[in-house]
Write a protein that holds these residues in place. Structure first.
Motif, PDB file in Angstrom:
ATOM      1  N   THR A 148       0.725  -1.128  -0.214  1.00 40.76           N
ATOM      2  CA  THR A 148      -0.055   0.184   0.015  1.00 40.76           C
ATOM      3  C   THR A 148       0.890   1.017  -0.107  1.00 40.76           C
ATOM      4  N   LYS A 170       0.761 -14.661   7.229  1.00 34.39           N
ATOM      5  CA  LYS A 170       0.661 -13.409   7.414  1.00 34.39           C
ATOM      6  C   LYS A 170       2.243 -12.600   7.201  1.00 34.39           C
ATOM      7  N   GLU A 189       1.811  -2.543   9.225  1.00 33.59           N
ATOM      8  CA  GLU A 189       0.662  -3.085   8.409  1.00 33.59           C
ATOM      9  C   GLU A 189       0.706  -4.629   8.497  1.00 33.59           C
ATOM     10  N   TYR A 191      -0.482  -8.090   6.263  1.00 31.15           N
ATOM     11  CA  TYR A 191      -1.393  -8.802   5.213  1.00 31.15           C
ATOM     12  C   TYR A 191      -1.556 -10.139   5.602  1.00 31.15           C
ATOM     13  N   SER A 192      -3.053 -10.457   5.344  1.00 30.43           N
ATOM     14  CA  SER A 192      -3.544 -12.046   5.841  1.00 30.43           C
ATOM     15  C   SER A 192      -3.670 -12.758   4.617  1.00 30.43           C
ATOM     16  N   THR A 195      -7.502 -13.618   4.287  1.00 25.94           N
ATOM     17  CA  THR A 195      -8.442 -12.705   3.589  1.00 25.94           C
ATOM     18  C   THR A 195      -8.090 -11.849   2.323  1.00 25.94           C
ATOM     19  N   SER A 197      -5.902  -9.090   2.337  1.00 26.09           N
ATOM     20  CA  SER A 197      -5.982  -7.720   2.392  1.00 26.09           C
ATOM     21  C   SER A 197      -5.050  -7.250   3.456  1.00 26.09           C
ATOM     22  N   TRP A 198      -4.552  -6.121   3.560  1.00 29.90           N
ATOM     23  CA  TRP A 198      -3.902  -5.432   4.421  1.00 29.90           C
ATOM     24  C   TRP A 198      -4.491  -4.632   5.453  1.00 29.90           C
ATOM     25  N   LYS A 199      -4.112  -4.512   6.576  1.00 29.32           N
ATOM     26  CA  LYS A 199      -4.691  -3.545   7.523  1.00 29.32           C
ATOM     27  C   LYS A 199      -3.313  -3.064   8.572  1.00 29.32           C
ATOM     28  N   GLU A 200      -3.709  -1.718   8.878  1.00 27.35           N
ATOM     29  CA  GLU A 200      -2.914  -1.196   9.828  1.00 27.35           C
ATOM     30  C   GLU A 200      -3.155  -1.590  11.274  1.00 27.35           C
ATOM     31  N   ILE A 201      -2.144  -1.768  12.207  1.00 22.25           N
ATOM     32  CA  ILE A 201      -2.363  -2.145  13.651  1.00 22.25           C
ATOM     33  C   ILE A 201      -1.599  -1.268  14.557  1.00 22.25           C
ATOM     34  N   GLU A 254      -1.922 -10.818  16.709  1.00 16.37           N
ATOM     35  CA  GLU A 254      -1.312  -9.633  16.142  1.00 16.37           C
ATOM     36  C   GLU A 254      -0.955  -8.391  17.310  1.00 16.37           C
TER      37      GLU A 254
END
Length: 406
Positions: A148, A170, A189, A191-192, A195, A197-201, A254
């Motif tokens: 991203t 991941k 970030e 990635y799974s 899913t 998709s990426w997500k911020e943690i 996570e």
């Protein structure tokens, strides 16, 4: 001469099978992936069986115990620094077909090896555009994972691994910036693969920590060396507490945790590795007479009276390197501590048929058996990873289906 294996079960004739399923599975799980892919054409029953999660897990378990390999990434020139080869348990060096699309990028780095899957970072000519490729060399499946923040101006530390708790692979990217100071974490970030998709943690415990590029995965967690950064605002001075901690990332939950370093004392170099699916630290020490190598293994238990959750065990000590001027530990492979001298190449007198060689020393952590091996050199330098052949799927994306332009 290649032997032909006749099908044990023919389609439409399951009731008259020559062998029960459990015996057939016990035979098939011992075969290499290349053969199993061919055997999917034998009959529908075999095709469905070889794609079931239970068979893939059985084959991976057997392959991990019987056929673990060392994967070498050879570093050559800036224009072509990517070539792979495998060293098997019989000390045979085998070349590996290149991953798809790497010719479109100027630089390639492996940032993780887990259950037969490799995580590759691809860098473009201007060193700004980055892309990730998940790749199974055995099945030749590959999946492009767009980043991203491909134009990020800073340092990206990448981890890759598997958690059996959530049955998911991941990728973690730790973004660090330099703002008049050493690189410090400012975004993370995840990635799974399940899913896609990426997500911020959140990364709260990493405030004021600089993370090393070296990473390993063990027992459902990723690990990096962490540098504690002491900041003096008045004097604008920043000091590193070398390897002040180890950064742990729980893949299932996570969550980041800081783990104290073992009481190693002074040594020339520390290396993160995995021993019996636990995090371990290899370090080399020396006197004027000889080098020796130590291995510390991390164990986790319920907190004791002092509140300590982690305990380091001094598991291994070897002084087999007497007479060697400089030896560096690299990795643990089937309970063997793999080390190399500096420089890692044999002298001209030791070359065989004019081929340049790389020398490796293997010292068994349990039996203390010590041996020296020489393998053909494909580049000026190399990086080593543990690798096991598997049928693990990354989404059934074949090489020819990937658009080189993404």
């Amino acid at each position: 001469m290649e032997r032909t294996i006749k099908p044990l079960i023919m389609e439409g004739d399951h009731n008259n099978a020559f062998l029960p399923d459990d015996i057939m599975i016990n035979i098939l799980k011992r075969l290499p992936v290349k053969s199993l892919i061919r055997f999917q054409c034998v009959c529908k029953h075999w095709r469905n069986l070889l794609k079931t999660p239970s068979f893939i897990a059985d084959h991976l378990h057997h392959s991990g115990h019987q056929n673990p390999s060392l994967l070498f990434q050879w570093h050559q020139s800036k224009s072509s620094n990517y070539q792979l080869s495998l060293l098997d348990r019989n000390m045979q060096l085998l070349e590996v077909h290149n991953a798809p699309l790497i010719d479109y990028f100027s630089d390639v780095h492996i940032f993780g090896s887990s259950n037969g899957l490799l995580c590759l970072l691809l860098i473009d000519d201007d060193s700004s555009y980055r892309s990730i490729l998940l790749w199974n060399p055995a099945t030749r499946e590959a999946r492009h994972v767009p980043i991203t923040m491909s134009d990020f101006q800073g340092v990206c530390d990448i981890g890759f691994g598997y958690s059996p708790i959530v049955d998911d692979y991941k990728i973690v990217i730790i973004y660090s910036r330099r703002d008049g100071a050493p690189f410090k974490v400012n975004q993370v970030e995840v990635y799974s693969l399940s899913t896609k998709s990426w997500k911020e943690i959140e990364f709260g415990v990493l405030e004021g920590v600089s993370v090393s590029t070296e990473t390993v995965t063990a027992n459902g967690s990723m690990f990096w060396f962490g540098f504690n950064v002491d900041e003096d605002d008045d004097e604008d001075i920043y000091e590193f507490d070398d390897y002040g901690s180890i950064v742990s990332f729980d893949i299932a939950n996570e969550v980041f945790t800081l783990i104290p370093m073992p009481d190693i004392g002074f040594c020339r170099e520390e290396i993160l590795t995995v021993y019996e699916n636990k995090l371990a630290v290899l370090c080399n020490k020396s006197t004027r007479s000889f080098d020796w190598v130590e291995m510390w293994v991390l164990t986790e238990s319920a907190s004791d009276e002092s509140g300590e959750r982690w305990r380091w065990i001094d598991k291994y000590y070897s002084n087999d390197f007497v007479g060697l001027s400089c030896v560096y530990p690299m990795i643990v492979w089937v309970n063997q501590i793999v080390c190399e001298p500096q420089p890692p190449f044999e002298s001209d007198e030791d070359e065989i048929n004019g081929e340049a060689k790389v020398v490796l020393y293997l010292s068994h952590a349990i039996t203390n058996e010590f041996k020296k091996i020489s393998i053909r050199r494909y580049g000026a330098g190399h990086t080593i990873y543990n690798y096991v052949e598997s049928l693990v799927s990354i989404g059934n994306v074949k090489i020819e289906e990937i658009d080189p332009k993404f």
